[in-house]
Design a protein around this motif. Structure first.
Motif, PDB file in Angstrom:
ATOM      1  N   LEU A 367       0.833  -1.202   0.000  1.00  0.00           N
ATOM      2  CA  LEU A 367       0.000   0.000   0.000  1.00  0.00           C
ATOM      3  C   LEU A 367       0.860   1.241   0.000  1.00  0.00           C
ATOM      4  O   LEU A 367       2.062   1.189   0.269  1.00  0.00           O
ATOM      5  CB  LEU A 367      -0.929   0.011   1.229  1.00  0.00           C
ATOM      6  N   GLU A 368       0.228   2.374  -0.315  1.00  0.00           N
ATOM      7  CA  GLU A 368       0.920   3.648  -0.230  1.00  0.00           C
ATOM      8  C   GLU A 368       0.055   4.602   0.588  1.00  0.00           C
ATOM      9  O   GLU A 368      -1.162   4.688   0.379  1.00  0.00           O
ATOM     10  CB  GLU A 368       1.140   4.212  -1.638  1.00  0.00           C
ATOM     11  N   GLU A 369       0.724   5.302   1.520  1.00  0.00           N
ATOM     12  CA  GLU A 369      -0.013   6.235   2.373  1.00  0.00           C
ATOM     13  C   GLU A 369       0.145   7.647   1.803  1.00  0.00           C
ATOM     14  O   GLU A 369       1.244   8.026   1.402  1.00  0.00           O
ATOM     15  CB  GLU A 369       0.586   6.153   3.785  1.00  0.00           C
ATOM     16  N   TYR A 370      -0.941   8.411   1.735  1.00  0.00           N
ATOM     17  CA  TYR A 370      -0.898   9.818   1.313  1.00  0.00           C
ATOM     18  C   TYR A 370      -1.325  10.688   2.488  1.00  0.00           C
ATOM     19  O   TYR A 370      -2.006  10.209   3.404  1.00  0.00           O
ATOM     20  CB  TYR A 370      -1.884  10.071   0.164  1.00  0.00           C
ATOM     21  N   PRO A 371      -0.998  11.988   2.438  1.00  0.00           N
ATOM     22  CA  PRO A 371      -1.466  12.852   3.529  1.00  0.00           C
ATOM     23  C   PRO A 371      -2.994  12.778   3.688  1.00  0.00           C
ATOM     24  O   PRO A 371      -3.516  12.845   4.790  1.00  0.00           O
ATOM     25  CB  PRO A 371      -1.043  14.260   3.085  1.00  0.00           C
ATOM     26  N   ASP A 372      -3.711  12.598   2.584  1.00  0.00           N
ATOM     27  CA  ASP A 372      -5.182  12.613   2.641  1.00  0.00           C
ATOM     28  C   ASP A 372      -5.795  11.258   2.321  1.00  0.00           C
ATOM     29  O   ASP A 372      -6.960  11.204   1.919  1.00  0.00           O
ATOM     30  CB  ASP A 372      -5.727  13.656   1.668  1.00  0.00           C
ATOM     31  N   GLY A 373      -5.066  10.183   2.462  1.00  0.00           N
ATOM     32  CA  GLY A 373      -5.682   8.896   2.164  1.00  0.00           C
ATOM     33  C   GLY A 373      -4.697   7.778   1.969  1.00  0.00           C
ATOM     34  O   GLY A 373      -3.593   7.791   2.520  1.00  0.00           O
ATOM     35  N   ILE A 374      -5.094   6.817   1.140  1.00  0.00           N
ATOM     36  CA  ILE A 374      -4.299   5.599   1.012  1.00  0.00           C
ATOM     37  C   ILE A 374      -4.604   4.931  -0.329  1.00  0.00           C
ATOM     38  O   ILE A 374      -5.705   5.098  -0.867  1.00  0.00           O
ATOM     39  CB  ILE A 374      -4.659   4.653   2.203  1.00  0.00           C
ATOM     40  N   ALA A 375      -3.632   4.202  -0.876  1.00  0.00           N
ATOM     41  CA  ALA A 375      -3.875   3.348  -2.041  1.00  0.00           C
ATOM     42  C   ALA A 375      -3.489   1.939  -1.627  1.00  0.00           C
ATOM     43  O   ALA A 375      -2.407   1.714  -1.078  1.00  0.00           O
ATOM     44  CB  ALA A 375      -3.034   3.796  -3.226  1.00  0.00           C
ATOM     45  N   ILE A 376      -4.392   0.997  -1.852  1.00  0.00           N
ATOM     46  CA  ILE A 376      -4.189  -0.374  -1.374  1.00  0.00           C
ATOM     47  C   ILE A 376      -4.249  -1.336  -2.557  1.00  0.00           C
ATOM     48  O   ILE A 376      -5.192  -1.300  -3.348  1.00  0.00           O
ATOM     49  CB  ILE A 376      -5.273  -0.735  -0.321  1.00  0.00           C
ATOM     50  N   LYS A 377      -3.235  -2.202  -2.649  1.00  0.00           N
ATOM     51  CA  LYS A 377      -3.174  -3.129  -3.766  1.00  0.00           C
ATOM     52  C   LYS A 377      -3.810  -4.468  -3.385  1.00  0.00           C
ATOM     53  O   LYS A 377      -3.429  -5.105  -2.406  1.00  0.00           O
ATOM     54  CB  LYS A 377      -1.706  -3.332  -4.172  1.00  0.00           C
ATOM     55  N   GLY A 378      -4.793  -4.867  -4.197  1.00  0.00           N
ATOM     56  CA  GLY A 378      -5.446  -6.162  -3.971  1.00  0.00           C
ATOM     57  C   GLY A 378      -5.289  -7.012  -5.220  1.00  0.00           C
ATOM     58  O   GLY A 378      -4.791  -6.530  -6.230  1.00  0.00           O
ATOM     59  N   LYS A 379      -5.660  -8.222  -5.147  1.00  0.00           N
ATOM     60  CA  LYS A 379      -6.118  -8.907  -3.973  1.00  0.00           C
ATOM     61  C   LYS A 379      -4.913  -9.458  -3.237  1.00  0.00           C
ATOM     62  O   LYS A 379      -4.099 -10.172  -3.820  1.00  0.00           O
ATOM     63  CB  LYS A 379      -7.066 -10.027  -4.422  1.00  0.00           C
TER      64      LYS A 379
END
Ligand code: S3P
Length: 434
Positions: A367-379
């Motif tokens: 995953l990648e964390e942003y100041p305003d959120g997140i991106a999550i790799k699935g599955k």
């Protein structure tokens, strides 16, 4: 240190009635306390947060009888019937208690001090203090009026026009309550629609509140003759507590559960829209009105496959408390799920973006964390590990659902924070696990 250990589930099966709604439970106590006479509140949430609200009003002289079956009888004393508290009011972990009460206290002619636990003492209070000061309130708080403890000397308030910089039902509700005490009509404009339990309940009690889109107009004391009528309400189950089981049923194979009696107020159910876009299946059954709120059963079964989605600030207020569990869903969806416009999550009971990013990584998620959120790799294939709750109820419960699809054993440290909103959560989960 206390821990809970969970292993992979084969399926989730059965029926569950989640605990009563936390937001509505707080409001029922507060509004009934300042109504004229005896209110009856059925199916009150007997959990730590609403109990903080109950204790606060007892300290201000309100008699609250606790009957069998989570029923309360609240002897309201009118808008100006509260008594100066003899001691500091401890709001515990509850932002709703601190922020909503500050609106009531600002209009009551006595001195009071609010404090809270270590988490609440770090959460922003300027968002209520600034507009309340504009209304003429006399408030001082720690660190140049930013944090609890906060001291309030109540007095006559004047109505204001206020454009809210952040979408927050707590700030909106605080200002609606202060507006009841103000001289004239207070106008509040939200940037996005947040939960509207306050507007619904106060209107049912006879308050003159008009809502048009994102604008709320509240007629205050100066232009109104009557006070609030008492209420007789039954509180439905909390969608935010149901959300953990909805997600569990979607991601654990062969699951089929019926979640009963859930408040599906559209300002709360953004998660259902996201799930639909992910390809998940949640069927709403037997929709009805209970005490002015829409209530239904939700039939949920495993999704087979889910697909990644992108969501932004516009939908955030309607799923604000579902961010942690949405992160768990994202780990099981094909593709990269991106959640942006979620900076408010940094100032909840914990920094929920950081907490979920750190703990999901421990379970093997990219995953990648942003100041305003997140991106999550699935599955992602999750692997059990030792994870932290950060003493945040929704983090603990979200990680418990992640554990159901993780290989091996997941150990959750400090899990008893679930008592803030969902006492008995782990027992309920184990009851429907196969
Ligand atoms: C709540 C409003 C939301 C939510 C909280 C309860 C309420 O907070 O996160 O759990 O009862 O009004 P914000 O107003 O800070 O968004």
């Amino acid at each position: 240190m206390e821990i809970v250990e969970l292993t992979k589930a084969k399926s989730l099966k059965g029926e569950i009635t989640p605990p009563p709604d936390k937001s509505i439970s707080h409001r029922a106590i507060m509004f009934a306390s300042i109504a004229d006479g005896k209110s009856i509140v059925k199916n009150f949430l007997r959990a730590e947060d609403p109990i903080s609200t109950m204790n606060a009003f007892r300290m201000m002289g309100i008699e609250i009888e606790e009957k069998a079956g989570n029923e309360l009888v609240i002897h309201g004393k009118g808008l100006y019937g509260l008594r100066e508290p003899f001691d500091v009011i401890d709001c515990g972990n509850s932002g709703t208690t601190a922020r909503l009460i500050s609106g009531i206290l600002s209009g009551n002619p006595f001195f009071s001090v609010l404090t809270g636990d270590d988490s609440l003492k770090q959460r922003p209070m300027a968002r209520v203090i600034n507009p309340l000061k504009e209304m003429g309130a006399d408030i001082s708080a720690r660190s140049s009026d930013k944090y609890l403890p906060m001291a309030i000397k109540g007095k006559g308030l004047k109505a204001i026009n206020y454009n809210m910089p952040v979408a927050s039902a707590q700030v909106k509700s605080c200002l609606i309550l202060a507006g009841l005490y103000a001289d004239g009509t207070t106008i509040i404009i939200e940037p996005q629609k947040s939960r509207d339990h306050t507007e619904r309940m106060l209107r049912a009690m006879g308050a003159e509140i008009e809502v048009e889109g994102l604008t709320i107009k509240v007629k205050g004391e100066g232009s109104r003759v009557k006070g609030l009528q008492p209420i007789d309400i039954t509180i439905p189950s909390d969608f935010s507590s149901a959300a953990f089981f909805i997600a569990g049923a979607l991601i654990v194979p062969d699951s089929e559960i019926l979640i009963r009696n859930v408040c599906i107020n559209p300002t709360r159910t953004g998660l259902l829209d996201v799930i639909k876009n992910m390809g998940g299946d949640v069927r709403i059954e037997n929709m009805r009105d209970i005490s002015g709120e829409p209530v239904a059963g939700m039939y949920c079964k495993s999704a087979g496959s889910l697909k990644a989605v992108k969501i932004g600030a516009d939908i955030m207020p309607s799923l604000i408390d579902e961010f942690p569990i949405l992160c768990v869903l994202a780990t099981q969806a094909d593709g990269v799920t991106e959640i942006r416009g979620a900076e408010e999550l940094r100032v909840k009971e914990s920094d929920r973006i950081k907490a979920m990013a750190t703990e999901l990584k421990k379970l093997g998620v990219e995953l990648e964390e942003y100041p305003d959120g997140i991106a999550i790799k699935g599955k992602a294939s999750l692997k059990g590990n030792v994870v932290e709750s950060y003493h945040d109820h929704r983090i603990a419960m979200s990680l418990a659902i992640a554990a159901l699809v993780a290989e091996g054993t997941t150990t959750i440290n400090n899990p008893s924070c679930v008592d803030i909103s969902f006492p008995g959560f782990f027992e309920e989960l184990k009851r429907i696990m196969r």
